[in-house]
Design a protein around this motif. Structure first.
Motif, short mmCIF file in Angstrom:
data_model
loop_
_atom_site.label_atom_id
_atom_site.label_comp_id
_atom_site.label_asym_id
_atom_site.label_seq_id
_atom_site.Cartn_x
_atom_site.Cartn_y
_atom_site.Cartn_z
N PRO A 1 0.83 -1.21 0.00
CA PRO A 1 0.00 0.00 0.00
C PRO A 1 0.86 1.26 0.00
N LEU A 2 0.35 2.33 -0.60
CA LEU A 2 1.03 3.61 -0.58
C LEU A 2 1.02 4.19 0.83
N ILE A 3 1.91 5.18 1.03
CA ILE A 3 2.01 5.79 2.37
C ILE A 3 0.68 6.43 2.76
N GLU A 4 -0.01 7.07 1.78
CA GLU A 4 -1.29 7.70 2.11
C GLU A 4 -2.31 6.67 2.56
N ASP A 5 -2.31 5.51 1.89
CA ASP A 5 -3.26 4.47 2.28
C ASP A 5 -2.95 3.94 3.67
N ARG A 6 -1.69 3.79 3.99
CA ARG A 6 -1.34 3.31 5.32
C ARG A 6 -1.74 4.31 6.40
N GLN A 7 -1.52 5.59 6.11
CA GLN A 7 -1.92 6.60 7.09
C GLN A 7 -3.43 6.65 7.25
N LEU B 1 3.47 11.64 10.58
CA LEU B 1 3.39 10.32 11.16
C LEU B 1 4.71 9.59 10.93
N PRO B 2 5.12 8.75 11.86
CA PRO B 2 6.34 7.97 11.64
C PRO B 2 6.17 7.01 10.47
N GLU B 3 7.30 6.67 9.90
CA GLU B 3 7.26 5.77 8.75
C GLU B 3 6.72 4.41 9.18
N ILE B 4 5.91 3.84 8.31
CA ILE B 4 5.27 2.56 8.61
C ILE B 4 5.86 1.51 7.70
N VAL B 5 6.22 0.40 8.26
CA VAL B 5 6.72 -0.71 7.45
C VAL B 5 5.55 -1.60 7.10
N PRO B 6 5.58 -2.28 5.95
CA PRO B 6 4.44 -3.10 5.53
C PRO B 6 4.08 -4.19 6.52
N GLU B 7 5.06 -4.67 7.30
CA GLU B 7 4.75 -5.75 8.23
C GLU B 7 3.78 -5.31 9.32
N ASP B 8 3.70 -3.99 9.57
CA ASP B 8 2.81 -3.49 10.62
C ASP B 8 1.37 -3.46 10.20
N LEU B 9 1.10 -3.66 8.92
CA LEU B 9 -0.26 -3.49 8.41
C LEU B 9 -0.80 -4.82 7.92
N PRO B 10 -2.02 -5.19 8.34
CA PRO B 10 -2.65 -6.38 7.76
C PRO B 10 -3.19 -6.06 6.39
N GLY B 11 -3.58 -7.09 5.69
CA GLY B 11 -4.13 -6.90 4.35
C GLY B 11 -5.46 -6.17 4.37
N THR B 12 -6.27 -6.40 5.39
CA THR B 12 -7.59 -5.78 5.49
C THR B 12 -7.80 -5.28 6.90
N LEU B 13 -8.77 -4.39 7.05
CA LEU B 13 -9.13 -3.89 8.37
C LEU B 13 -9.82 -4.99 9.16
N PRO B 14 -9.73 -4.96 10.48
CA PRO B 14 -10.42 -5.99 11.27
C PRO B 14 -11.90 -5.89 11.12
#
Length: 288
Positions: free
Chosen positions: A81-87, A259-272
């Protein structure tokens, strides 16, 4: 010389078999020819069609090439995901978590108030109502005020003191709303507007005296304009004469601009599945 008599031949009744045999033979030949046409080699036809398609595709269409600009093929979508999507995902989670904590706190306040005023809740003089605005403590005016008066009765001030003890340690904004019935008032106040507003102000002053921060409080007079029951009966008018202490739901705290940089491992594929952005329950009345 005597004429020789011709011997008469016996008539053959089976001559039709010759014509019938010829007809059957021709009919058989017709079916054989039709069957031969129906068994044309499909593989050869398919090879021929593919050859024609390849030949036509190799010839450029000059009209099409001249009319349409050359557009590069779109790049494949990135798997991360892009940074905007992660934020956006983080903001949604932050919003949901804030709403969940706020909902739990509202339920705790409602439980404390109902436990403190159990007898008044039982007889309907105090109601705890949750709506999309927040949590409301609805107190019948007869519990706090004498008819046509706006000074809290001395034996009723303890009720507001107990409410203040529950609310003083929070930071939610509180709006105290005064309501009346539609009977025109006579005496000290020129209209029900003034009576409802002064009653709300009296409750605000008492809450401030018992430790609730003044900056959190607002007094509002609605007069007869927001009835909860019909004014055609004495019971309905008594129900409409009330003061509501509304604990307003606060918006969630905003996230910082950076916001601090987010690594992909911190994000699941979908929202809970249990993430709800509304965080608001429909209106309900809490009763013991």
């Amino acid at each position: 010389m005597p004429r020789r008599h011709r011997r008469e031949e016996h008539e053959n009744n089976e001559r039709w078999l010759v014509s019938y045999a010829d007809f059957i033979t021709l009919l058989l030949a017709l079916f054989v020819v039709m069957y031969a046409f129906s068994q044309v080699n499909g593989d050869k036809n398919r090879v021929l069609a593919e050859s024609l398609s390849s030949a036509l595709a190799s010839q450029p269409d000059r009209r099409t090439d001249a009319a349409l600009p050359q557009v590069p093929a779109p790049a494949p979508a990135p798997s991360v995901p892009l940074i905007e999507d992660r934020q956006a995902i983080r903001k949604a989670r932050h919003f949901a978590e804030t709403q969940r904590r706020q909902q739990e706190r509202m339920e705790s306040i409602a439980h404390d108030i109902m436990s403190t005023f159990a007898p008044l809740v039982e007889n309907g003089q105090v109601r705890v109502i949750q709506s999309n605005r927040g949590l409301g403590v609805e107190i019948n005016a007869s519990v706090l005020f004498a008819p046509g008066q706006a000074v809290v009765q001395e034996n009723s001030s303890r009720l507001l003191e107990a409410i203040a003890q529950v609310l003083k340690n929070d930071d939610y904004a509180i709006q105290v709303e005064g309501h009346t019935d539609n009977i025109p008032i006579t005496g000290k106040f020129p209209s029900n507007w003034e009576l409802s507003a002064v009653r709300a102000s009296s409750v605000v002053r008492l809450l401030i005296d018992n430790g609730v921060e003044a900056a959190r409080l607002t007094a509002v007079g609605h007069g007869e304009n927001l009835p909860v029951d019909s004014n055609d009966s004495e019971e309905g008018r008594m129900r409409n004469r009330r003061v509501t202490v509304m604990i307003l739901s606060s918006p969630p705290e905003p996230l910082p601009e950076t916001l601090p940089e987010i690594v992909p491992e911190d994000l699941p594929g979908t929202l809970p599945d249990n993430l709800h952005l509304t965080g608001v329950k429909p209106a309900a009345v809490f009763r013991l």
